[in-house]
Motif scaffolding. Structure first.
Motif, PDB file in Angstrom:
ATOM      1  N   VAL A  54       0.763  -1.298   0.039  1.00 36.23           N
ATOM      2  CA  VAL A  54       0.016   0.006  -0.111  1.00 36.23           C
ATOM      3  C   VAL A  54       0.978   1.534  -0.302  1.00 36.23           C
ATOM      4  O   VAL A  54       0.746   2.084  -0.741  1.00 36.23           O
ATOM      5  N   SER A  55       1.848   1.097   0.702  1.00 33.91           N
ATOM      6  CA  SER A  55       2.992   2.835   0.508  1.00 33.91           C
ATOM      7  C   SER A  55       3.979   3.080  -0.383  1.00 33.91           C
ATOM      8  O   SER A  55       4.502   3.928  -0.561  1.00 33.91           O
ATOM      9  N   GLY A  56       3.482   1.308  -1.239  1.00 32.38           N
ATOM     10  CA  GLY A  56       4.715   1.610  -2.371  1.00 32.38           C
ATOM     11  C   GLY A  56       6.391   1.059  -2.189  1.00 32.38           C
ATOM     12  O   GLY A  56       7.141   1.413  -2.698  1.00 32.38           O
ATOM     13  N   VAL A  57       7.145   0.325  -0.688  1.00 34.08           N
ATOM     14  CA  VAL A  57       8.558   0.354  -0.044  1.00 34.08           C
ATOM     15  C   VAL A  57       8.851  -0.884  -1.331  1.00 34.08           C
ATOM     16  O   VAL A  57       9.948  -1.437  -0.428  1.00 34.08           O
ATOM     17  N   PHE A  58       7.407  -1.779  -1.409  1.00 32.47           N
ATOM     18  CA  PHE A  58       8.111  -3.214  -1.437  1.00 32.47           C
ATOM     19  C   PHE A  58       8.144  -3.106  -2.886  1.00 32.47           C
ATOM     20  O   PHE A  58       8.380  -3.278  -3.673  1.00 32.47           O
ATOM     21  N   ASN A  59      10.139  -3.913  -2.992  1.00 33.32           N
ATOM     22  CA  ASN A  59      10.935  -3.670  -3.594  1.00 33.32           C
ATOM     23  C   ASN A  59      11.735  -4.998  -3.032  1.00 33.32           C
ATOM     24  O   ASN A  59      11.405  -5.685  -1.753  1.00 33.32           O
ATOM     25  N   MET A  60      12.688  -5.627  -4.313  1.00 37.64           N
ATOM     26  CA  MET A  60      13.992  -6.675  -3.683  1.00 37.64           C
ATOM     27  C   MET A  60      14.718  -6.556  -2.993  1.00 37.64           C
ATOM     28  O   MET A  60      15.297  -6.891  -1.828  1.00 37.64           O
TER      29      MET A  60
END
Length: 338
Positions: free
Chosen positions: A40-46
């Motif tokens: 939701v916050s857009g911080v999900f990355n590898m």
């Protein structure tokens, strides 16, 4: 985004307290909520994923190894406890139990320290009030001592990870408050816990199976993974609403740790952008108030479950004790420049 994070925060804060199924499966629940918050916050990355996969490894291994050692040597430990408790003055024995378990919990983890505490109390066969006093005071000590290293409990694991600090960061930050507190708790227990024999039978502790030990370790891994994701996902909320709050206010706000696991709150509140005084106030508020009620900390949950301690029994002692404890530490913080 903020509305979505607020909804997730409300779910994280209230569902474990109100829905039994969530409470009993907290690790899986926070695993899912953490991933949702990061998305939701857009911080999900590898990079975050790798960070979340690595963070739980040390504490998971500590829980697994300590759990296996406890299983293999439980009988010998019980016999040693029984022998030692009769060979030294009882007040000294009680003080050593509280102090040693408090400090060693930072190495063997709060979970194993709580299991050792249950084994000790089961062998002593104290009157119910003395049993409760020893358990609650010792759980306060364990909860505080375990916070000194990132392998002691999830709260310390998450804090060190979020701030990107080293193994001894928490000792340097809050050790001056925690170390004397653990010693004082031991001395206090020596005066209030008496060896009045109870009338019940000795509570025999069943030996854990290898399956139970492995499942507990997996749950700890998922728990810390979820909290890492949760902490990263809540950064926008922290930056918007908590950074400018007075540390004195944050200290008392964190009394909600009495009914919610303090590691969850640490993940939701702590940010590298905060001042040292703010982080210090948050941690001490969480650590102390976590002992007030059963859900506040891992050792409380383990000890209460193993010894059939009710929420009412715990609250009668834990709440007033915690309020006094928090007030004393708050006064000290004021004099040291909070």
């Amino acid at each position: 985004m903020i509305i979505g994070l607020l909804i997730i925060l409300l779910l994280v804060l209230f569902l474990p307290f109100t829905v039994k199924k969530v409470e009993h499966n907290l690790e899986y629940f926070l695993f899912i909520m953490g991933i949702l918050a990061a998305l939701v916050s857009g911080v999900f990355n590898m990079e975050l994923l790798m960070h979340a996969l690595q963070d739980p490894i040390k504490i998971t291994l500590a829980v697994l190894i300590a759990g296996l050692l406890f299983k293999w040597f439980q009988t010998q430990l019980g016999n040693a406890i029984d022998a030692v408790s009769h060979k030294m003055p009882f007040p000294l024995f009680v003080a050593l139990v509280v102090i040693v378990l408090g400090f060693i919990s930072s190495i063997i983890t709060a979970i194993i320290a709580a299991l050792v505490l249950v084994l000790i109390v089961s062998n002593l066969r104290l009157a119910r009030r003395d049993e409760l006093l020893l358990i609650i005071i010792a759980c306060y000590s364990i909860g505080m001592g375990a916070a000194l290293t990132p392998i002691g409990e999830p709260l310390s694991t998450i804090t060190v990870s979020k701030l990107g600090e080293d193994f001894f960061y928490l000792v340097e930050l809050v050790g001056a408050y925690i170390i004397p507190s653990v010693i004082i708790l031991g001395i206090f227990a020596a005066f209030v816990v008496k060896r009045r024999k109870g009338t019940g039978e000795k509570v025999e502790q069943e030996e854990e199976s290898y399956q139970e030990i492995i499942i507990r370790s997996v749950k700890i891994y998922l728990f810390v993974f979820g909290l890492t994701m949760l902490g990263a996902g809540f950064e926008p909320l922290i930056n918007a609403y908590l950074l400018d709050l007075d540390p004195k206010i944050l200290y008392w706000i964190n009394m909600i740790s009495a009914v919610l696991d303090n590691a969850t709150l640490a993940a939701a509140e702590i940010s590298p952008a905060m001042s040292t005084a703010t982080i210090e106030a948050i941690l001490l508020g969480l650590i102390i108030s976590g002992g007030m009620l059963i859900p506040g900390n891992i050792p409380n949950i383990i000890a209460a479950g193993k010894l059939n301690i009710t929420s009412k029994e715990w609250a009668k002692i834990g709440v007033p004790f915690g309020l006094v404890f928090m007030t004393i530490v708050f006064i000290i913080l004021l004099f040291t420049g909070l």
